[in-house]
Scaffold this motif. Structure first.
Motif, PDB file in Angstrom:
ATOM      1  N   UNK A 207       0.805  -1.048  -0.032  1.00  0.00           N
ATOM      2  CA  UNK A 207      -0.081  -0.061   0.226  1.00  0.00           C
ATOM      3  C   UNK A 207       0.601   1.121   0.139  1.00  0.00           C
ATOM      4  N   UNK A 208       1.989   1.163   0.738  1.00  0.00           N
ATOM      5  CA  UNK A 208       3.001   2.318   0.622  1.00  0.00           C
ATOM      6  C   UNK A 208       3.272   2.769  -0.697  1.00  0.00           C
ATOM      7  N   UNK A 209       3.732   1.542  -1.479  1.00  0.00           N
ATOM      8  CA  UNK A 209       4.421   1.793  -2.530  1.00  0.00           C
ATOM      9  C   UNK A 209       3.216   2.433  -3.658  1.00  0.00           C
ATOM     10  N   UNK A 210       1.888   1.686  -3.433  1.00  0.00           N
ATOM     11  CA  UNK A 210       0.787   2.206  -4.366  1.00  0.00           C
ATOM     12  C   UNK A 210       0.592   3.929  -4.036  1.00  0.00           C
ATOM     13  N   UNK A 211       0.510   4.167  -2.991  1.00  0.00           N
ATOM     14  CA  UNK A 211       0.511   5.523  -2.399  1.00  0.00           C
ATOM     15  C   UNK A 211       1.551   6.373  -3.084  1.00  0.00           C
ATOM     16  N   UNK A 212       2.671   6.060  -2.983  1.00  0.00           N
ATOM     17  CA  UNK A 212       3.955   6.487  -3.589  1.00  0.00           C
ATOM     18  C   UNK A 212       3.764   6.819  -5.056  1.00  0.00           C
TER      19      UNK A 212
ATOM     20  N   UNK B 243       0.622   6.509  -6.806  1.00  0.00           N
ATOM     21  CA  UNK B 243      -0.645   7.219  -7.065  1.00  0.00           C
ATOM     22  C   UNK B 243      -1.217   7.769  -5.720  1.00  0.00           C
ATOM     23  N   UNK B 244      -0.759   8.898  -5.633  1.00  0.00           N
ATOM     24  CA  UNK B 244      -1.167   9.627  -4.371  1.00  0.00           C
ATOM     25  C   UNK B 244      -2.701   9.454  -4.227  1.00  0.00           C
ATOM     26  N   UNK B 245      -3.609   9.657  -5.287  1.00  0.00           N
ATOM     27  CA  UNK B 245      -5.091   9.885  -5.148  1.00  0.00           C
ATOM     28  C   UNK B 245      -5.654   8.590  -4.449  1.00  0.00           C
ATOM     29  N   UNK B 246      -5.036   7.680  -4.501  1.00  0.00           N
ATOM     30  CA  UNK B 246      -5.554   6.468  -3.817  1.00  0.00           C
ATOM     31  C   UNK B 246      -5.490   6.482  -2.484  1.00  0.00           C
ATOM     32  N   UNK B 247      -4.776   7.359  -1.882  1.00  0.00           N
ATOM     33  CA  UNK B 247      -4.432   7.152  -0.327  1.00  0.00           C
ATOM     34  C   UNK B 247      -5.988   7.030   0.441  1.00  0.00           C
ATOM     35  N   UNK B 248      -7.016   7.736  -0.032  1.00  0.00           N
ATOM     36  CA  UNK B 248      -8.314   7.631   0.598  1.00  0.00           C
ATOM     37  C   UNK B 248      -8.809   6.358   0.844  1.00  0.00           C
ATOM     38  N   UNK B 249      -8.333   5.356  -0.244  1.00  0.00           N
ATOM     39  CA  UNK B 249      -8.756   3.954  -0.140  1.00  0.00           C
ATOM     40  C   UNK B 249      -8.254   3.361   1.091  1.00  0.00           C
ATOM     41  N   UNK B 250      -7.303   3.490   1.563  1.00  0.00           N
ATOM     42  CA  UNK B 250      -6.805   2.722   2.463  1.00  0.00           C
ATOM     43  C   UNK B 250      -7.066   3.181   3.682  1.00  0.00           C
ATOM     44  N   UNK B 251      -7.751   4.374   4.004  1.00  0.00           N
ATOM     45  CA  UNK B 251      -7.765   5.038   5.269  1.00  0.00           C
ATOM     46  C   UNK B 251      -8.624   4.038   6.180  1.00  0.00           C
ATOM     47  N   UNK B 252      -9.723   3.551   5.559  1.00  0.00           N
ATOM     48  CA  UNK B 252     -10.778   2.644   6.754  1.00  0.00           C
ATOM     49  C   UNK B 252      -9.731   1.399   7.398  1.00  0.00           C
TER      50      UNK B 252
ATOM     51  N   UNK C 200       0.706  10.397   6.484  1.00  0.00           N
ATOM     52  CA  UNK C 200       0.813  11.732   6.947  1.00  0.00           C
ATOM     53  C   UNK C 200       1.844  12.502   6.146  1.00  0.00           C
ATOM     54  N   UNK C 201       2.991  12.107   5.836  1.00  0.00           N
ATOM     55  CA  UNK C 201       3.789  12.948   5.168  1.00  0.00           C
ATOM     56  C   UNK C 201       3.117  13.496   3.835  1.00  0.00           C
ATOM     57  N   UNK C 202       2.209  12.581   3.154  1.00  0.00           N
ATOM     58  CA  UNK C 202       1.986  13.044   2.069  1.00  0.00           C
ATOM     59  C   UNK C 202       0.862  14.327   2.057  1.00  0.00           C
ATOM     60  N   UNK C 203      -0.245  13.994   2.933  1.00  0.00           N
ATOM     61  CA  UNK C 203      -1.276  14.988   3.026  1.00  0.00           C
ATOM     62  C   UNK C 203      -1.444  15.391   4.335  1.00  0.00           C
ATOM     63  N   UNK C 204      -1.551  16.823   4.380  1.00  0.00           N
ATOM     64  CA  UNK C 204      -1.813  17.483   5.669  1.00  0.00           C
ATOM     65  C   UNK C 204      -3.192  17.031   6.245  1.00  0.00           C
ATOM     66  N   UNK C 205      -4.151  16.936   5.000  1.00  0.00           N
ATOM     67  CA  UNK C 205      -5.580  16.558   5.692  1.00  0.00           C
ATOM     68  C   UNK C 205      -5.556  15.145   6.481  1.00  0.00           C
ATOM     69  N   UNK C 206      -4.702  14.057   5.975  1.00  0.00           N
ATOM     70  CA  UNK C 206      -4.685  12.833   6.601  1.00  0.00           C
ATOM     71  C   UNK C 206      -4.024  13.204   8.085  1.00  0.00           C
ATOM     72  N   UNK C 207      -3.170  14.112   8.142  1.00  0.00           N
ATOM     73  CA  UNK C 207      -2.379  14.257   9.399  1.00  0.00           C
ATOM     74  C   UNK C 207      -3.123  14.866  10.321  1.00  0.00           C
ATOM     75  N   UNK C 208      -4.097  15.887  10.132  1.00  0.00           N
ATOM     76  CA  UNK C 208      -5.111  16.392  11.126  1.00  0.00           C
ATOM     77  C   UNK C 208      -6.056  15.412  11.227  1.00  0.00           C
ATOM     78  N   UNK C 209      -6.609  14.519  10.482  1.00  0.00           N
ATOM     79  CA  UNK C 209      -7.450  13.500  10.656  1.00  0.00           C
ATOM     80  C   UNK C 209      -6.714  12.591  11.839  1.00  0.00           C
TER      81      UNK C 209
END
Lengths: 152, 826
Positions: free
Chosen positions: B161-166, B168-177, B202-211
């Motif tokens: 998943x880490x590699x996928x996020x690196x 294709x960053x847009x897919x990050x949300x998919x792994x959140x749950x 968290x490094x990629x997206x400040x939104x995630x970080x806040x979340x």
């Protein structure tokens, strides 16, 4: 980043790249790095600044293990990672030496892949990692089974 | 066809080859055999052949004809085949190959295989080198595996998943749950990989970080306390042979958790507070005898420095670094110096305490350590320790490698300029640098030095005397000779008259001086620039010396036919001076006046001021608006005075919107503040003709789109602001807005500052306003230009903030401008 193993004469024993680069580039990089590291003497530190990466290297007997890491990674921890890999090889082969790695390079790769994926450590327990390799080995068919099993 | 030889045998055979040519021959023979075997579609031996091919690839020989074979191996049912096939894929089939995509289907099937080791192989391959298309296709499968209960697979899926996020960053949300329950695992492998996954998110997206900071996870408490708890267990728990490294349990996991804590705690007070205790605990309890312990301490120090920790903790961290410095192990010293370099800006005093150790490191043998020690030493120089530090640094300059000399010399010059305790000391230091590292000094140092020397009027005699003595023996170091010739030219009379208060005056005759300058001219070692200096110096001496004018005339006329064009031109002109314009000669060759001090642009300077303005902005309330009138005053003086030297405004203009935005964000809500009133000085210099002509709008683009209606953006309390628009046909996403502010009340408005903020998808650039005073009764206006970049052609919105003084009180207002005509942004 990437991981390289090479001998004291500069012969490559293992290369693992976690980023995509054309073949020619890879060869050039390998040549450069081998030169840099072989020219450093004993008393210098194990870290070299190279382009925008940091190279961490360590010598075990006649083999140099070299890892390239990014700026924010912890160099001292990388040394531990290298050491852990050597320990895994040792445990699997029993008193590993360079010849073991030469003749069983595919196994060396398998062990590396059980320990690190995509540049990050996946298993911190020695026992578990080695067990996984041994189990996989068991799955490898014997010669008879191999001949008899269908291919597709 | 006989069975192909086994891998071992091949390796053994190749190793017996004594020359490169022999080896190549063997390999070619074997390659041919393998190729024919592939052509025969031989299933049984394919695996062996590919393994051999991989070996040859490692030796450096081309192996691309094996790519398709790897695919066939992967598709095979046999585990052995799959293993070698995947290995071959990872080595030969990176993203750039055409057949890469064909793997996707195989991997998909294998991800659902019944044997976990096969699934593992597939995950591993995907995680090491999957391309973005592959990642997109297979992300769903990876996510499914992330939720499985099999820890072997879970940890691999996490890294995949880490590699996928690196990729294709847009897919990050998919792994959140899926991440919700990851940290509840007992298995260290899964824990470790989960922390890596969370870190990446968290490094990629400040939104995630806040979340992650705030949201309560299902069945467990918040993230930070959870991490703290895990870390604590690691430290407190007893000996666990599985994960132990030299007495410390699972250092890999500890370090990763520390790193994640660092990201969570950055700029966030609550999180940082929760971590303080555990960080202190780790820092004090970890054993430092082995490298492992030090690795953990290093990470802890980095974390403490980055988050908002309390000062006691910071002092603890710096002390740890100090201890590292004293350690014998080079690696540890290197690491300590690197971290100190990062922290020296913020915790300057604490680092000063370790100054002597750092200076000792200058004498170390290791190149990387020396470089870091040098940079750190320059950062630590201040008014108090400058003499001592300089001594050490000069000594270092003497003995260091050539690659350092240039940097060291420049650094010394900068430091000397800032902190010189006395002019004489300053000049001595410069002389020392020139004589020891003369040829490595940067070219721009020479004019700076010359200007410095002219400034210290009382030292002229002393300076010229010392310089003369320096080049008497050796004139090979170009910068030294250049400076020396210039000075001799200027102050030759002082030299000859033998007046010098500071030192024992030497007796020099005019002839001796001319001898030296002539030898510089003749010498092969002198660059042509240096020769130019020398010739001019000789010329200047013609007015200062009394008895050797003829000699000078002769020398000058010789060079009238020199091959070097520059030299020839000068000589001819000087000749003309002698012949036809002799009456003008004394006036022309008069002594130079003291030069205006131009603010240096050395990088150290800007870093300093940046640091200062940043802290100033964070602490005090009047941020850039305080600087703005000063800048404007500077600019206006500039234009009206018309002097040649433009003062470089020291604060770096564009880079600190975050700092300014800190306070204003509170007022301006969620819109991104990008318009910093401290605008670039560069446009200012280009604009003088326009602004001098009057306070009218500036046509910035030649092709102006026709007639966009202007709007009144703000009209309250007698202050009216109009916006007029221009669009460029060459760059349709840029809109240039010119604002005109007028005042209909009976009193002037002073210290007027206009600030603007736009939504995130836009970019804003505010240029300097024409003035800060709006005269009363609509008798004049302030104009200011705003450029808005609107790449997505969204509706233009703007929030503006106005501050000014009126009728003796400070006024401030916020407004939103929504009535932009459609033609201005479509």
């Amino acid at each position: 980043h990437f991981i390289l193993l090479f001998s004291r004469q500069g012969k490559l024993r293992l290369q693992k790249w976690y980023t995509t680069l054309p073949d020619k580039e890879k060869k050039k990089i390998i040549r450069e790095i081998v030169q840099i590291i072989l020219s450093r003497n004993q008393r210098t530190s194990s870290f070299v600044d190279w382009k925008d990466l940091k190279l961490v290297y360590k010598r075990y007997a006649s083999l140099y293990f070299c890892c390239a890491i990014e700026d924010q990674d912890n160099e001292l921890l990388t040394l531990e990672v290298v050491h852990r890999y050597v320990e895994l090889l040792d445990r699997y082969f029993g008193n590993v030496c360079e010849l073991d790695i030469i003749f069983n390079f595919e196994k060396a790769y398998f062990i590396l892949d059980e320990f690190i994926i995509g540049g990050e450590v996946q298993e911190t327990s020695k026992k578990t990692a080695v067990k996984a390799i041994e189990d996989s080995d068991m799955l490898q068919e014997t010669v008879e089974e191999y001949m008899n099993k269908p291919a597709f | 066809m006989p069975a192909p030889i086994r891998l071992r045998e091949l390796i053994r055979t190749i190793r017996t080859a004594r020359t490169q040519a022999e080896e190549r021959e063997m390999i070619q023979k074997e390659c041919a055999a393998i190729r024919s075997s592939f052509r025969e579609e031989d299933n049984t031996y394919r695996c062996r052949n590919v393994a051999k091919l991989l070996y040859m690839h490692m030796l450096g020989y081309p192996a691309h004809f094996g790519q398709l074979e790897c695919l066939k191996l992967i598709a095979s049912q046999k585990f052995t085949d799959k293993r070698i096939g995947y290995l071959g894929a990872m080595l030969l089939l990176d993203e750039r190959q055409d057949v890469h995509l064909l793997m996707t289907n195989c991997i998909k099937n294998d991800l659902n295989h019944s044997t976990q080791y096969v699934q593992g192989l597939a995950l591993c391959t995907l995680g090491c080198m999957g391309s973005s298309e592959m990642c997109r296709d297979l992300a769903g499968e990876v996510e499914k595996l992330l939720k499985t209960s099999n820890s072997y697979l879970r940890k691999k899926a996490a890294l995949c998943a880490v590699h996928v996020i690196r990729k294709v960053p847009e897919l990050m949300e998919m792994f959140l749950p899926a991440t919700k329950n990851l940290l509840n695992e007992k298995n260290h492998g899964v824990l470790h990989t989960s922390v890596v996954l969370l870190t990446e998110m968290c490094e990629r997206s400040p939104d995630m970080l806040a979340h992650f900071r705030k949201v309560r996870q299902l069945f467990s408490s918040q993230l930070v306390p959870q991490l703290v708890r895990i870390l604590k267990n690691l430290i407190m728990s007893g000996y666990s042979p599985e994960h132990d490294v030299s007495g410390i349990s699972d250092p890999f996991l500890q370090v990763r958790i520390l790193r994640l804590l660092r990201i969570l705690g950055r700029n966030d007070d609550d999180s940082s507070e929760a971590m303080n205790d555990i960080l202190a605990q780790v820092a004090t309890n970890t054993e430092t005898s082995k490298n492992v312990g030090n690795a953990i301490l290093y990470e802890t120090v980095l974390t403490i420095m980055d988050i908002k920790s309390e000062s006691g903790l910071r002092v603890l961290a710096i002390n740890i670094l100090g201890r590292f410095l004293l350690n014998n192990d080079k690696n540890i010293r290197y690491v300590a110096l690197t971290s100190l370099l990062k922290t020296v800006q913020t915790d300057h005093n604490a680092v000063q305490r370790h100054r002597s150790t750092i200076v000792d490191c200058l004498k170390d043998l290791d190149v990387s350590i020396k470089r870091r020690a040098m940079e750190l030493s320059f950062a630590l120089v201040n008014g108090n320790n400058v003499r001592g530090m300089m001594k050490e640094l000069l000594y270092f300059l003497d003995s260091c490698e050539p690659e350092f000399k240039a940097d060291c010399a420049s650094g010394i010059f900068l430091a000397a300029e800032k902190y010189a305790p006395s002019k004489r000391w300053h000049i001595d230091t410069i002389m020392r640098v020139l004589t020891t590292a003369g040829s490595y000094v940067r070219d721009d140092a020479v004019p700076n030095l010359i200007q410095l020397i002219t400034n210290s009027v009382e030292m002229h005699a002393y300076t010229v005397q010392r310089l003369y003595k320096a080049i008497l023996g050796d004139y090979s170091q170009q910068p030294l000779v250049q400076v020396a010739s210039w000075c001799i030219g200027e102050y030759g009379d002082l030299l000859v008259s033998g007046q010098c208060e500071e030192e024992e005056p030497i007796q020099v005759t005019e002839d001796e001086v001319l001898d030296i300058l002539e030898s510089v001219l003749i010498s092969n070692m002198s660059a042509s620039v240096t020769r130019g200096y020398a010739l001019t110096a000789i010329m200047k001496l013609s007015t200062r010396f009394t008895c050797t004018v003829n000699r000078i005339k002769k020398v000058v006329s010789i060079y009238g036919s020199s091959i070097d064009v520059e030299l020839q031109q000068r000589a001819v002109e000087y000749n003309a001076l002698f012949k036809k314009y002799d009456h003008m000669r004394p006036a022309l060759l008069e002594r130079m006046p003291v030069m205006e001090k131009v603010t240096t642009n050395g990088p150290a300077e800007i870093v300093q001021t940046n640091g200062e303005t940043e802290t100033a902005v964070l602490e005090t309330k009047p941020p850039p608006s305080g600087l703005q009138p000063a800048n404007q005053a500077n600019d206006l003086l500039d234009l009206l005075g018309g002097s040649d030297i433009t003062p470089v405004i020291p604060t770096a203009p564009t880079t600190k919107p975050a700092a300014a935005g800190g306070e204003l964000l509170d007022l301006l809500g969620d819109l991104n503040l990008t318009g910093s009133p401290v605008s670039a000085p560069a446009p200012q210099i280009a604009q003088p003709p326009f602004l001098l002509d009057g306070l009218t709008t500036q046509p910035l683009f030649n092709d102006i789109a026709a007639g966009i209606p202007s709007i009144t953006a703000y009209n309250k309390n007698g202050l009216k602001i109009d916006f007029t628009f221009e669009r460029s046909n060459t760059n349709p996403s840029v809109t240039v807005i010119t604002i005109q502010a007028s005042n209909s009340t009976e009193l002037d408005m002073t210290d007027f500052v206009f600030q603007a903020a736009v939504p995130k998808t836009f970019q804003l650039q505010l240029l300097s306003p024409s003035s800060s005073v709006i005269p009363a009764f609509n008798s004049g206006t302030i104009t200011q230009v705003i450029k808005v970049l609107n790449p997505q052609k969204q509706q233009l919105r703007m929030r503006i903030k106005l501050t000014y003084n009126h009728k003796g009180s400070a006024m401030q207002d916020l407004a939103e401008v929504n009535n932009f005509p459609p033609q201005s942004w479509q």
